[in-house]
Structures are given as structure tokens and as C-alpha cells.
Design an enzyme around this catalytic site. Structure first.
Site, PDB file in Angstrom:
ATOM      1  N   GLU A  48       0.880  -1.176   0.000  1.00  0.00           N
ATOM      2  CA  GLU A  48       0.000   0.000   0.000  1.00  0.00           C
ATOM      3  C   GLU A  48       0.915   1.222   0.000  1.00  0.00           C
ATOM      4  OE1 GLU A  48      -2.425   2.941   0.185  1.00  0.00           O
ATOM      5  OE2 GLU A  48      -1.359   2.703   2.091  1.00  0.00           O
ATOM      6  N   SER A  49       0.834   2.033  -1.054  1.00  0.00           N
ATOM      7  CA  SER A  49       1.849   3.075  -1.268  1.00  0.00           C
ATOM      8  C   SER A  49       1.896   4.123  -0.161  1.00  0.00           C
ATOM      9  CB  SER A  49       1.664   3.743  -2.636  1.00  0.00           C
ATOM     10  OG  SER A  49       0.403   4.360  -2.733  1.00  0.00           O
ATOM     11  N   CYS A  79       3.601  -2.560  -8.742  1.00  0.00           N
ATOM     12  CA  CYS A  79       2.340  -2.079  -8.156  1.00  0.00           C
ATOM     13  C   CYS A  79       2.598  -0.827  -7.306  1.00  0.00           C
ATOM     14  CB  CYS A  79       1.640  -3.198  -7.392  1.00  0.00           C
ATOM     15  SG  CYS A  79      -0.096  -2.830  -7.038  1.00  0.00           S
ATOM     16  N   ARG A 106      -3.502   5.886  -9.073  1.00  0.00           N
ATOM     17  CA  ARG A 106      -3.666   4.792  -8.110  1.00  0.00           C
ATOM     18  C   ARG A 106      -4.986   4.063  -8.331  1.00  0.00           C
ATOM     19  NH1 ARG A 106      -1.018   6.745  -2.813  1.00  0.00           N
ATOM     20  NH2 ARG A 106      -0.401   8.836  -3.364  1.00  0.00           N
ATOM     21  N   ILE A 134      -3.842  -6.218  -8.497  1.00  0.00           N
ATOM     22  CA  ILE A 134      -4.528  -6.088  -7.209  1.00  0.00           C
ATOM     23  C   ILE A 134      -4.541  -4.608  -6.842  1.00  0.00           C
ATOM     24  CG2 ILE A 134      -4.573  -6.773  -4.776  1.00  0.00           C
ATOM     25  CD1 ILE A 134      -2.802  -9.204  -5.593  1.00  0.00           C
ATOM     26  N   ARG A 135      -5.720  -3.986  -6.906  1.00  0.00           N
ATOM     27  CA  ARG A 135      -5.826  -2.539  -6.655  1.00  0.00           C
ATOM     28  C   ARG A 135      -4.706  -1.795  -7.376  1.00  0.00           C
ATOM     29  NH1 ARG A 135      -5.850  -1.472  -0.582  1.00  0.00           N
ATOM     30  NH2 ARG A 135      -6.221   0.634  -1.287  1.00  0.00           N
ATOM     31  N   HIS A 170       1.706  -7.672 -10.274  1.00  0.00           N
ATOM     32  CA  HIS A 170       2.552  -8.391  -9.313  1.00  0.00           C
ATOM     33  C   HIS A 170       3.202  -9.592  -9.997  1.00  0.00           C
ATOM     34  CE1 HIS A 170       1.371  -6.507  -5.424  1.00  0.00           C
ATOM     35  NE2 HIS A 170       0.291  -6.188  -6.111  1.00  0.00           N
ATOM     36  N   GLU A 172       5.657 -11.304  -9.089  1.00  0.00           N
ATOM     37  CA  GLU A 172       6.152 -12.263  -8.098  1.00  0.00           C
ATOM     38  C   GLU A 172       5.083 -13.243  -7.627  1.00  0.00           C
ATOM     39  OE1 GLU A 172       4.246  -9.110  -5.598  1.00  0.00           O
ATOM     40  OE2 GLU A 172       5.250  -9.193  -7.538  1.00  0.00           O
TER      41      GLU A 172
END
Length: 196
Positions: A48-49, A79, A106, A134-135, A170, A172
Site C-alpha cells: 500500500e503506497s 504495483c 492509483r 490487485i488494486r 505483481h 512475483e
């Protein structure tokens, strides 16, 4: 052997380490700014940034991260990591590292319930790559020196500028390590050229 760090403040840290090791490099979780001296490249993971920025400030990482990027050592933001790298964030004047010449938006694909996977064409990779969103943010605008590597439904989701790599998804969270390998190859090339 190459050593690639993963900023260990928040996010999918273990998964990135696993992917780095699958590509034949050593992975190191970075918890303190002085550990940046021990690595050849750095991944800023998803998470979450806003929380990540708060932790970057708390642990006094901002200036060391900017210096790391300015040194030419490769940095890969995934992300939320892409948001941390970006020069501009839509709807705010508050950029973070401000090193990748892009404007990001975002949560541009929707909230967590709207998370999805999509097969992407990524420049430099053979065949489709499954992106886990994801978001996720996306890149609204890219500067003249930025190479767009992938788009999804007309939105830029991966880009490269010099030794900076960023993606909305993502990489990973799949068993396909080709995006990580792309970054490992950037790190190898930089290290080779730095020795010459």
C-alpha cells in the site's frame, strides 16, 4: 554472484526473494538504509503506497533510495513500488522518489474485489505473461525517454527508463519468473558496464 535487494518494509517481500533466487541471483531483504550498499539492484514491492511512504520516512530511507537510483543501479517497482518510483501521481502534488518520468493513477482498475489476472504482451518477453492486478495503478503518461513495455486495454502497465523498471501488476505472485529475469538481466548489464 549478483545480489538483488527487496525493500522489506511492507508487501510481497518473500515472493520477490523466491523469484530472484529462481533467476539465479541472491536475494536480500533490505530493512535498513545502510544495507543498500550491499546490493547490485533493488525491487520496491507491491503493498500500500501511502503506508510504504510512511515507513520509508520513519526508517529514513527516502534520501538513500534517491541516491541509490541516482547512482545508476537498477530499481524495479511493482504495483505500489511503481507509485513510489513515479515522478507524478494523478490528483496529488506529493510524489515519492520521483525518479521514473511517468504519471500514475492509483487503484485505476478498481478496489480489491476487482482484482484480476490478464495475459499481457510484454516487450522483451516471448509469449504472453500473466499479470496479477490487485488494486493496481496504471501509467497515464510516460515521458519521451520512457519505453512502454506493455499495455492492457489501452492502459500502460509496464515501462522502462534507463535502469528503472516499473509495472502495475505483481510478477512475483506467479511461477513465471520472466519479468524478474528481465530485471536481473538489467542488473547484470549494469554491473558489467560499471566494471569496464
Amino acid at each position: 554472484m549478483l545480489t538483488i535487494g527487496v525493500l522489506g518494509l511492507q508487501g510481497a517481500v518473500r515472493e520477490h526473494i523466491r523469484s530472484i533466487e529462481a533467476c539465479g541471483a541472491a536475494g536480500k531483504v533490505i530493512k535498513w538504509p545502510e544495507e543498500l550498499k550491499e546490493i547490485d539492484g533493488l525491487i520496491l514491492p507491491g503493498g500500500e503506497s501511502t503506508t510504504m511512504r510512511r515507513l520509508i520516512d520513519t526508517y529514513q530511507f527516502m534520501k538513500p533510495l534517491q541516491e541509490f537510483a541516482a547512482s545508476g543501479k537498477p530499481v524495479f517497482g511493482t504495483c505500489a513500488g511503481l507509485i513510489i518510483l513515479a515522478k507524478n501521481i494523478a490528483g496529488t502534488n506529493d510524489a515519492h522518489l520521483g525518479v521514473l518520468d511517468v504519471t500514475v493513477e492509483r487503484n485505476s482498475f478498481g478496489r480489491q474485489v476487482d482484482s484480476f489476472e490478464a495475459d499481457l504482451t510484454v516487450k522483451g518477453l516471448e509469449g504472453p505473461f500473466t499479470g496479477v492486478f490487485i488494486r493496481a495503478p496504471h501509467i497515464l503518461e510516460a515521458g519521451a525517454d520512457v519505453e512502454v513495455l506493455s499495455e492492457h486495454n489501452g492502459r500502460i502497465v509496464a515501462a522502462k527508463q534507463g535502469n528503472l523498471l516499473g509495472c502495475s501488476f505483481h510478477p512475483e505472485l506467479t511461477d513465471d519468473h520472466r519479468m524478474t529475469k528481465l530485471f536481473v538481466e538489467m542488473v547484470e548489464k549494469h554491473k558489467r558496464e560499471a566494471v569496464v
